[in-house]
Design an enzyme around this catalytic site. Structure first.
Site, PDB file in Angstrom:
ATOM      1  N   ASP A 181       0.948  -1.442  -0.127  1.00 52.85           N
ATOM      2  CA  ASP A 181       0.361   0.521  -0.056  1.00 52.85           C
ATOM      3  C   ASP A 181       0.835   1.397   0.099  1.00 52.85           C
ATOM      4  O   ASP A 181       0.345   2.735  -0.144  1.00 52.85           O
ATOM      5  CB  ASP A 181      -1.097   0.042   1.303  1.00 52.85           C
ATOM      6  CG  ASP A 181      -1.522  -1.715   1.211  1.00 52.85           C
ATOM      7  OD1 ASP A 181      -2.090  -1.636   0.561  1.00 52.85           O
ATOM      8  OD2 ASP A 181      -2.549  -1.517   2.484  1.00 52.85           O
ATOM      9  N   TYR A 204      -5.225 -11.279  -5.477  1.00 53.31           N
ATOM     10  CA  TYR A 204      -4.249 -11.349  -4.780  1.00 53.31           C
ATOM     11  C   TYR A 204      -3.382 -11.983  -5.524  1.00 53.31           C
ATOM     12  O   TYR A 204      -1.903 -11.443  -5.456  1.00 53.31           O
ATOM     13  CB  TYR A 204      -4.597 -12.838  -4.069  1.00 53.31           C
ATOM     14  CG  TYR A 204      -5.522 -12.283  -2.480  1.00 53.31           C
ATOM     15  CD1 TYR A 204      -5.230 -11.514  -1.840  1.00 53.31           C
ATOM     16  CD2 TYR A 204      -6.977 -12.703  -2.925  1.00 53.31           C
ATOM     17  CE1 TYR A 204      -6.558 -11.904  -0.748  1.00 53.31           C
ATOM     18  CE2 TYR A 204      -7.729 -12.107  -1.773  1.00 53.31           C
ATOM     19  CZ  TYR A 204      -7.262 -11.746  -0.789  1.00 53.31           C
ATOM     20  OH  TYR A 204      -7.917 -11.266   0.093  1.00 53.31           O
ATOM     21  N   GLY A 221      -5.910  -1.353  -2.197  1.00 51.32           N
ATOM     22  CA  GLY A 221      -5.708  -0.242  -1.448  1.00 51.32           C
ATOM     23  C   GLY A 221      -6.735   0.182  -0.823  1.00 51.32           C
ATOM     24  O   GLY A 221      -7.512   0.946  -1.280  1.00 51.32           O
TER      25      GLY A 221
END
Lengths: 412, 412
Positions: B139, B296, B182
């Site tokens: 992130d 993922y 995010g």
């Protein structure tokens, strides 16, 4: 006598990571022959022919062509048009008007059918004309081919995706469901099995369109794996169907979109994965359930390609030009396996390929219908190419406990 | 005086492509010091400490460690446990019982907080103890860091995914919506912009959690791009929120799962992408609308990694060991940019990092709030590393039309 005239090459259907290799193979090989006056590329496949939307690839630099060859997706752009007899006649009229004598169409079994009909129009008109279909499909579903260009790279992407998903799922356990492209043929979904290295590696379960999908059976399978490993990685084909041939996705989603061929939309939505995840959550009462739909990345991700797939895609383009221009014959180029690992290319009749679909042979699917066999892995492994990555694990011994042993002793 | 004792290293939170580089950095560097009696790895993060589930990495081969370093996801496995005061006290008790004098925790801002509390316990007990937080998060949301290990590789994956998606969308035009991870910070979604090469390349629109998302505005934006290019590629952060801070995904999906931290589940479902696609289809009446949720793969895909990210992830692990064992200090390792492109590592106080979240600065987001600026691209480009691929297009000139010209002349 040498047949003098123009070449037209076009790309149809869904893009692949190596379809431009075939394009460049045709262009570079065609440009070597003196009887070829121009090499045209049709923009947007057969639609570009109808619109006379051609680019003159005779004037493209070899260097740029080599760069384009390494770029995924169709550099000449594509189309979903599925030409009927009238459409094919119009294609022929345009090609004839431009003095095109050689037509190469890179695509799947629908594209082979287009080539066949256009060629028939030429014969009826006594127009000297060579037409060759060049195979391309990530689905690997063309008959008479050991495999098809585009499949190896897509298979590599799927395998590497599941390799990572398995590692992720091992670190943070739960159920992971990955949905893979493939309407009728399960070859691409099956490639997820190439991710396995250690005995407990996922995908633990693989569901293919070739076997009827039963929701209760699926849930039982997942529960069994979960009880054994505390986690479960599942690969599911987007095309899975029930015993009546009804796509599972239609069982939950209203207003399903259909394409020009009457096929329901399977890709570009996470609906199937979400449905299956919800079922596992609610019926097995497992909390951490995740689904990913691998989506368009499978066929166009920039930077995941099989070198074997690249070579072969280039060669089918080259061979197409040689057959048509040198040998003056029509047909569809096919890939034949001649060793472990080697291939040869054979020209087959267009009507033998056109409109037909190959599915996974029984020997590639396990008896339970929820996984693949070693025979499949042996078949598919060379196709993903060299430099295939492998995951590694810590192998250090366990350290002795102190507090837990003290506690146990205190309880004695 | 040298502080003799054991090292414990653990990995927490979501895995990344390079988190094992940091692990291996700690292990190899720690093993060089004579005062280190053993190097333990805690299995499943802090949960492994509580359970005394340690592996003895002193006995792991350097060769295998180097292989593990190149493998994505947490080799010591991970945990979503967010320790409270009591949990941290228990961690400290176990570490003390094992004569652990050095604790390294690789993770995000929650992990930094855990390190902080464990360290306070040590101080209260007058136990000589060094604790270092090693940064990790795709992130890129740790304060006081120019960027974080894990971000560069995830950003590269996202950029390469959109590079391919843009090529695919160009070949078969329509609307493509790609959903990127995010929750609060848009750095990873913004990385989609690195896919652009030609002026008409997608993503054409980028929506970040830093700006309130308005559905009507989104539809207007898409329509404008579609009218201009006949297609539109959109990158959307999974964490987009309305002006009240309500996640857009909660507006459509019932029974949203929440984790131990009270956060709604954003990943592992295609729901947000499907919602937005449905809106475009129905309200703009555009037929070919597709959505992919990158899922993922962004953090664990095997074989898409930034070499810069690898080096830095290794070095933060090495520096952590040096600071703790050599300099005998605690803190959080941070990355500081010192040139274009070079970095240095600085140790900051744990409480400066712990529990805080960095978001995209205003200068990285355009005025309309639907794209990024060149300042962002300049910032992010070095982080995705060397060998970053580029797409190439056919540049051949158009060929003259024949039939269309004849038709036009016939109409005159």
């Amino acid at each position: 006598m040498k047949l003098e005239g123009k070449v037209v090459v076009a790309q149809g259907g869904g893009p692949t990571a190596v379809i431009n290799q075939s394009l460049v193979g045709v262009v570079l090989e065609s440009r070597k022959f003196q009887q070829i006056t121009k090499v045209y590329g049709a923009v947007n496949g057969v639609a570009g022919i109808i619109n006379e939307d051609f680019v003159d690839l005779t004037q493209e630099t070899t260097n740029n062509l080599e760069q384009v060859a390494r770029t995924p997706s169709s550099a000449l752009l594509s189309t979903r048009d599925k030409p009927d007899e009238k459409y094919c006649k119009e294609i022929f009229n345009v090609l004839k008007a431009h003095d095109v004598r050689y037509f190469f169409y890179i695509g799947g079994n629908d594209s082979a059918d287009t080539v066949r009909i256009v060629n028939e129009n030429a014969k009826k008109s006594d127009y000297e004309f060579r037409a060759i279909h060049i195979p391309k499909t990530i689905d690997n579903d063309l008959v008479l081919n050991d495999h098809t260009p585009g499949y190896g790279s897509a298979a590599r992407f799927v395998a590497q995706a599941f390799m990572g998903a398995n590692l992720d799922n091992r670190a943070l356990p739960g159920i992971y469901i990955g949905v893979v492209m493939g309407r009728h043929a399960g070859f691409l979904t099956a490639a997820a099995a190439l991710a396995q290295k250690y005995p407990d590696d996922g995908p633990h379960l693989i569901y293919l369109p070739e076997r009827a999908f039963d929701l209760d059976r699926f849930l039982m399978d997942v529960k069994e794996v979960y009880n054994k490993y505390g986690r479960c990685v599942v690969a599911v084909s987007e095309g899975i169907q029930d015993e009546n041939g009804t796509p599972i996705i239609t069982k939950l989603k209203e207003n399903i979109e259909k394409d020009a061929h009457g096929n329901v939309q399977l890709s570009g939505t996470g609906a199937l994965g979400d449905l299956l995840a919800d079922q596992v959550k609610t019926k097995l009462n497992i909390s951490r359930v995740r689904s990913d739909t691998l989506g368009y990345l499978q066929r166009s991700f920039m930077g995941c390609v099989s070198d074997i797939d690249q070579y072969e895609a280039r060669e089918v383009g080259e061979k197409a030009a040689q057959y048509a221009i040198w040998y003056n014959v029509d047909g569809s180029i096919t890939i034949q396996r001649t060793g472990f690992y080697s291939v040869n290319y054979e020209l087959r009749k267009l009507e033998e390929i056109a409109g037909k679909t190959k599915v996974m042979p029984d020997e590639f699917i396990n008896a339970a219908g929820n996984n693949v066999t070693d025979a499949f892995k042996f078949y598919a492994r060379p196709l993903v190419g060299s430099g295939f990555p492998a995951a590694h694990r810590i192998r250090a011994p366990k350290a002795p406990k102190i507090l837990h042993n003290l506690r146990e002793r205190a309880c004695e």
